[in-house]
Design an enzyme around this catalytic site. Structure first.
Site, PDB file in Angstrom:
ATOM      1  CD  GLU A  83      -3.106  -0.749   0.165  1.00  0.00           C
ATOM      2  OE1 GLU A  83      -3.133   0.372  -0.382  1.00  0.00           O
ATOM      3  OE2 GLU A  83      -3.912  -1.654  -0.112  1.00  0.00           O
ATOM      4  CD  GLU A 114       4.886 -21.410  11.217  1.00  0.00           C
ATOM      5  OE1 GLU A 114       4.923 -21.579  12.451  1.00  0.00           O
ATOM      6  OE2 GLU A 114       3.892 -20.942  10.626  1.00  0.00           O
TER       7      GLU A 114
END
Length: 303
Positions: A83, A114
């Site tokens: 953004e 992960e």
């Protein structure tokens, strides 16, 4: 700490009956829990402020900002990073989201990614991380190996390291310069850290990226003066921003936008200062892109 000992992995006594409730009562309990998030984040504002100031200073000196995480945390980082270019007009390289498992993990779970601490380091190396940069590690538990590996490497080479987690006694505290740990308590659904923990991480990243961009002069008053008007909606928003900032007529705004190729910041400064495009651009360059500083440079009596 064992996983079951973490605050984010405890059972929430308030929602033990959530599967028996009518829909309104169920959602009210979720909303009651969400109300706690803002207060938890509020307690971390001094550390968030320190992160904003230090990240902004590093960016002024040629650094970049990286968010690194796995699963929900990684996706939140990618969302915030993506953004920044349209909102603040920055290059897509300036703020980057790094997620365990790569782009595939944005939409789907990548099993085991992960748990790979080496790949946390490797993914940052592949982006040529340097001592000028800042790395924000996102992990609800505070112990995700991928994030820990990335933070350890970042610290070794002298980058600024920041950890955002929801467990204060977390493993990452030993590998960060700044620890931001909003304690939101057990989740509505046991262990579902996309809920309160995810909301807290999103709120903190909102503060960090917005605060940094304000410090960098990307905001004038509370207006997005560096937005990129790449479609008709954003072009209309550019017109609205200039109108609010200057009070100029629609005809003047259209003329200046055309002259500046829809550069909102230059257009605002031209109207407010009465200078031509070249003079406005020079003043902004001299002021580091800050409209207020540029105006003071043009009109020293305003100091």
């Amino acid at each position: 700490m064992e996983l079951t000992e973490l605050i984010t992995e405890q059972r929430n006594p308030y929602t033990e009956d959530i599967d028996l409730l009518d829909t309104v009562s169920m959602l009210k309990k979720m909303n009651d829990e969400d109300k706690k998030v803002a207060f938890a984040v509020e307690k971390e504002i001094p550390r968030i402020a320190k992160a904003v100031d230090e990240i902004a200073e590093r960016i002024r000196n040629g650094g970049r900002l990286f968010y690194i995480g796995a699963g929900t945390s990684g996706r939140i980082g990618i969302l915030d990073a993506s953004e920044c270019p349209p909102t603040f007009g920055v290059n897509s390289e300036l703020v980057q989201g790094v997620i365990a498992g790569g782009d595939m993990a944005i939409k789907s779970s990548v099993e085991g990614a992960e748990d790979d601490d080496f790949m946390g380091k490797k993914d940052l190396q592949n982006r040529n991380l340097s001592s000028k940069d800042s790395v924000v590690g996102l992990t609800a538990s505070g112990r995700t190996p991928y994030v820990v590996g990335g933070l350890k490497y970042a610290r070794e080479i002298g980058a600024l390291t920041i950890g955002i987690c929801c467990n204060p006694e977390s493993l990452i505290k030993d590998y960060v310069d700044i620890l931001i740990a909003p304690v939101v308590g057990p989740e509505v659904i046991l262990g579902s850290t996309r809920l309160k923990a995810g909301t807290a991480q999103k709120m903190v990243l909102n503060m960090i990226s917005t605060g940094v961009m304000i410090k960098l002069g990307k905001v004038y008053s509370n207006l997005m003066v560096d937005l990129q008007p790449t479609n008709e909606k954003l072009k209309n928003r550019a017109r609205q921003i200039i109108k609010i900032a200057t009070g100029a007529s629609d005809d003047m705004i259209e003329g200046v936008l055309k002259e500046t190729d829809f550069n909102v910041k230059v257009a605002i400064l031209m109207i407010l200062s009465g200078k031509d495009k070249n003079e406005a651009e020079r003043a902004l360059k001299f002021s580091g892109g800050n409209i207020r500083k540029a105006l003071m440079a043009i009109y020293p009596e305003r100091r």
